[in-house]
Design an enzyme around this catalytic site. Structure first.
Site, PDB file in Angstrom:
ATOM      1  N   SER A 158       0.969  -1.406  -0.083  1.00 49.63           N
ATOM      2  CA  SER A 158      -0.269  -0.216  -0.286  1.00 49.63           C
ATOM      3  C   SER A 158       1.081   1.030   0.202  1.00 49.63           C
ATOM      4  CB  SER A 158      -1.418   0.022   1.654  1.00 49.63           C
ATOM      5  OG  SER A 158      -1.879   0.927   1.224  1.00 49.63           O
ATOM      6  N   ASP A 198      -9.059  -5.562  -4.866  1.00 51.59           N
ATOM      7  CA  ASP A 198      -8.639  -4.277  -4.199  1.00 51.59           C
ATOM      8  C   ASP A 198      -9.393  -2.709  -4.980  1.00 51.59           C
ATOM      9  OD1 ASP A 198      -7.332  -2.646  -3.067  1.00 51.59           O
ATOM     10  OD2 ASP A 198      -5.373  -3.281  -3.424  1.00 51.59           O
ATOM     11  N   HIS A 201      -7.590  -5.212  -0.810  1.00 46.91           N
ATOM     12  CA  HIS A 201      -6.147  -4.825  -0.468  1.00 46.91           C
ATOM     13  C   HIS A 201      -5.663  -5.644   0.431  1.00 46.91           C
ATOM     14  CE1 HIS A 201      -3.967  -1.265  -0.526  1.00 46.91           C
ATOM     15  NE2 HIS A 201      -4.283  -1.386   0.563  1.00 46.91           N
TER      16      HIS A 201
END
Length: 822
Positions: free
Chosen positions: A675, A766, A798
């Site tokens: 991320s 995601d 995610h």
């Protein structure tokens, strides 16, 4: 209570022997790569079946003989770590027959690779507090929980509510009420009443009333009727009923709350009567509110109206992603609970003013986790107002108190008292601010005004006691420990918790309030190690972890300036994990690990994936750069507007720090992040192209200009690029100026300099960082001749946390780094 669980759960119809045999076979339904990895871990007895495997020259796509051997050996090692379980929740129930006895129930989960899901089970223990230290008497075996979504004991511990959500959008939700010996009631609530009950730890709210006759809870509102069609075209009269001659249209698309909430309908409030099974939707709540975290308000007068207190999240034109996003405005509301004997038409007769929900927290932009004091005189709640007001998705929390009145009209001018204000910058060794993102249903000690909560303190998670009347805060876990702690439950004046470190698997702890120190008057806590059957690992894991050590380093800010706030000039931290045995002539290769967020933190607790990488012979540098939570609001707010520069420089400073100490070799450094950690990983290989020999990135942010139009949190792009002013600049239609800035802040703007081989691990579902940004970056690397490998997990979101995906993800990371670092 053990007999209760043996009766209420569904035991899978297999014996231990057949289960053991099952583990020695690789089902054909597994992805081929994972079948291949697991087959190398089979015992000798299964080798006869391997005669039908492909010839030696036939390797899975992208593998050669050497790489395949590395996959095989690393998969054997990774499987040693996989079975280590975790405690999801725990509850302690006082025995009705003895003050010195209580029952503990632990909800435990363990990855099941073959089934690709978490196996969940209950383990029970009797706690006897008759001497100087308690003794735990464990049930001989755990009991697997099949299809259980939530279990909530009643206040007296005489009943247990079990909720089983349906596996599809057509079946009913099951409610079961158990006593100590049998099932008392069972109800099935159809989809026409409501959908699945929310059990997500955020919207989730399941609350018994005081006389244990009703339960309030949050569930998906009923599905709206969809248009119907048949061979003649449109069929008048929308309906949810099935008819073999018709089909359902899609109807209007509805907004949801983004990542992990895709397809979930609006959370709404309901009350079920556990005697009759009658379910009533709570009236008076505006349709624009998503509700959650409901609790029954205490009754102060016999026969007075019963109220429910809940959290409401409002939205205007769009629901922005809410998972890990505490910057969504929310407030506490009170609403009359439906009368247990009223009918729907009777409720409609009441005036709108009588039933309309009342907003309790008009003066504050965020309020959640409401908790009433044991005597019912005040209401305490957390607030993320610094996050809401600044736009940062997470920031320093505050704790507040409201006095509870019988006259609801007084709340229109009720005063909100600050218990713990937002800490901007703390002196060394002092409380850095409140960073609490979960709270026990009953967090109170017996005095009725002291709460026990967990909070992040720099790179550690600690337990603190809070006097909600005076605001006094005490750290009750050992100050000289670098371990991280998680709060499980309270047992009267005692605490049940878990403690762990990067090199120590979790250990169950029992805390006892001993006495007050004479000099300071502060309470002193004694912590007992509880021998337990939950946290067990193989001898190999024990041996590997015993060869490692860790420390928490303070890294001075490079090029600090007077223009920075006091907090932003303070050192940040990094957790360093390495082998105890030092080689005189060389260092182990180093993996730099970077957390996401960016307003998150890497804690000094046990991580199976990090322990696996350490056990492969790597040192780990886990950096909590400025902007991480746990270090005060000034340090956190120094990052928005400087993402891609300040955080990148902090990581490079940390790397140079360990090199200067002789703990890492400059030629053997890899970097890993997910991320925003992936954002940093791809920035680092562009801005410092000669620093890293290999990189791995999980769902990385590579191009803000592309992400802003597809993510569930486009406002994040504005705040991290512009700073706090980005909160007001946010629009669904970015200008050319916005897009130009987003691109300049993105890793893709440095792509021309990249030469580091990079592995990408992407979740196709995601919604937070859609795969388009990672795929674009990987394709661009290949276009310029840089080695890039992409592994796409088609059913993952995610987090890439499904057991098989998590396994394959970190196995590939280990093999990738070995290829370039060893």
């Amino acid at each position: 209570m053990a007999s209760l669980f043996l009766k209420m759960v569904s035991i899978p119809p297999r014996t231990t022997i057949s289960s053991t045999r099952t583990r020695t076979r690789v089902p054909s339904v597994l992805p081929f790569k994972l079948q291949h990895f697991l087959s190398h871990s089979l015992p000798a007895a299964s080798t006869a079946r391997s005669m039908a495997t492909p010839k030696a020259a036939e390797f899975p796509s992208g593998l050669d003989e050497s790489t395949e051997q590395d996959y095989a050996s690393q998969s054997n090692l990774l499987r040693e770590f996989v079975p280590i379980p975790s405690i999801d929740t725990a509850c302690l129930l006082k025995s009705p027959s003895s003050d010195s006895e209580s029952q503990a129930m632990f909800a435990v989960s363990q990855p099941n690779l073959v089934a690709n899901r978490k196996r969940k089970f209950i383990l029970s223990s009797t706690i006897l507090n008759t001497g100087t230290s308690p003794t735990f008497h464990w049930a001989p075996f755990p009991v697997e929980m099949s299809g259980v979504s939530a279990m909530i004991p009643s206040p007296s511990a005489s009943k247990l509510l079990i909720i089983r959500n349906p596996e599809n959008n057509e079946s009913a939700t099951r409610f079961e009420v158990w006593n100590s010996s049998q099932l008392q009631r069972e109800f099935q609530v159809p989809q026409s009443v409501h959908g699945s009950v929310y059990t997500d730890a955020w919207f989730e709210g399941i609350s018994w009333n005081s006389d244990e006759t009703r339960v309030a809870y949050v569930a998906e509102e009923p599905a709206p009727a969809k248009p119907s069609f048949n061979d003649q075209g449109y069929k008048k009269g929308a309906s949810n009923d099935k008819d073999c001659g018709t089909w359902k249209g899609q109807g209007e698309w509805e907004e949801d709350w983004g990542e992990t909430y895709a397809g979930k309908r609006q959370p709404a409030l309901f009350v079920i009567d556990i005697t009759s099974g009658d379910v009533q939707a709570v009236k008076g709540i505006d349709k624009s509110l998503s509700v959650g975290q409901v609790v029954w308000a205490p009754s102060t007068k016999e026969g007075s109206e019963k109220y429910l207190v809940f959290v409401g999240w409002s939205f205007e034109t769009r629901k922005l992603g809410i998972k890990y996003c505490y910057n969504r405005p929310c407030a506490l509301y009170a609403v009359k609970a439906p009368h247990p004997h009223s009918k729907a038409n009777e409720a409609e007769i009441q005036s709108t003013e009588d039933i309309q929900a009342l907003k309790l927290t008009e003066t504050i932009s965020s309020a959640f986790f409401p908790r009433f004091s044991p005597d019912g005189k005040f209401l305490v709640f957390l607030s993320a107002r610094s996050s809401v007001d600044s736009g940062a998705h997470s920031a320093t929390n505050s704790l507040h108190r409201l006095d509870w009145h019988t006259d609801m009209k007084q709340y229109k001018s009720a005063k909100v008292y600050d218990v713990i204000p937002v800490v901007m910058s703390a002196d060394d060794g002092c409380f850095p601010g409140l960073y609490c993102f979960s709270m026990l249903r009953d967090p109170w000690l017996s005095d009725g005004y002291t709460m026990i909560i967990q909070s992040i303190w720099h790179s550690n998670q600690v337990l603190i006691s809070v006097n909600v009347l005076s605001g006094e805060i005490l750290r009750i876990t050992p100050a000289d420990s670098n371990f991280s702690w998680s709060l499980l439950s309270l047992d009267g004046e005692n605490i049940l918790a878990v403690s762990s470190s990067p090199v120590d698997i979790p250990q169950l702890k029992y805390g006892t309030l001993v006495e007050k120190e004479k000099e300071t008057g502060n309470s002193e806590w004694s912590w007992l190690d509880v021998s337990n059957p939950i946290f067990k690992c193989s001898d190999k894991v024990t041996s590997l972890l015993s060869s490692l050590e860790f420390s928490i380093m303070k890294i001075p800010v490079k090029d600090g300036s007077e223009s920075l706030t006091k907090g932003a000039n303070k050192p940040f931290e990094a957790i360093f994990v390495t082998s105890k045995s030092k080689k005189s002539d060389t260092c182990d290769p180093l993996i730099v690990i970077l957390h996401g967020g960016p307003h998150s933190v890497s804690l000094s607790g046990f991580s199976k994936s990090s322990a696996f990488l350490s056990s492969l012979g790597y040192s780990l540098l886990i950096v909590n750069y400025r902007g991480s939570i746990g270090f005060g609001e000034e340090a956190l707010q120094s990052l928005p507007g400087k993402a891609g520069s300040q955080d990148v420089n902090d990581v490079l400073t940390a790397v140079d720090h360990v090199i200067s100490l002789g703990l890492a070799s400059p030629s053997k450094i890899a970097v890993l992040g997910g991320s925003h950690g992936g954002f940093l990983t791809t920035h680092l290989i562009g801005q410092a192209p000669d620093k890293f020999i290999a990189a791995a990135s999980r769902n990385p942010v590579c191009n803000l200009a592309l992400m802003v139009g597809t993510t569930d949190i486009p406002d994040w792009c504005y705040v991290e690029a512009y700073g706090t002013s980005g909160k007001d600049r946010f629009t669904e239609a970015p200008s050319a100026e916005d897009l130009a800035l987003f691109y300049s802040k993105s890793p893709i703007s440095h792509l021309s300099k990249v030469k580091t081989p990079t592995l990408f691990l992407l979740g196709a579902q995601d919604l937070r960082v859609p795969i388009s940004t990672g795929l674009q970056y990987a394709r661009a690397l290949r276009e310029k001749g840089v080695e890039a490998k992409v592994i796409l997990f088609p059913n993952d979101v995610h987090g890439i946390e499904r057991p098989q995906s998590d396994f394959e993800s970190f196995l590939n990371i280990g093999v990738w780094f070995n290829k370039y670092c060893k």
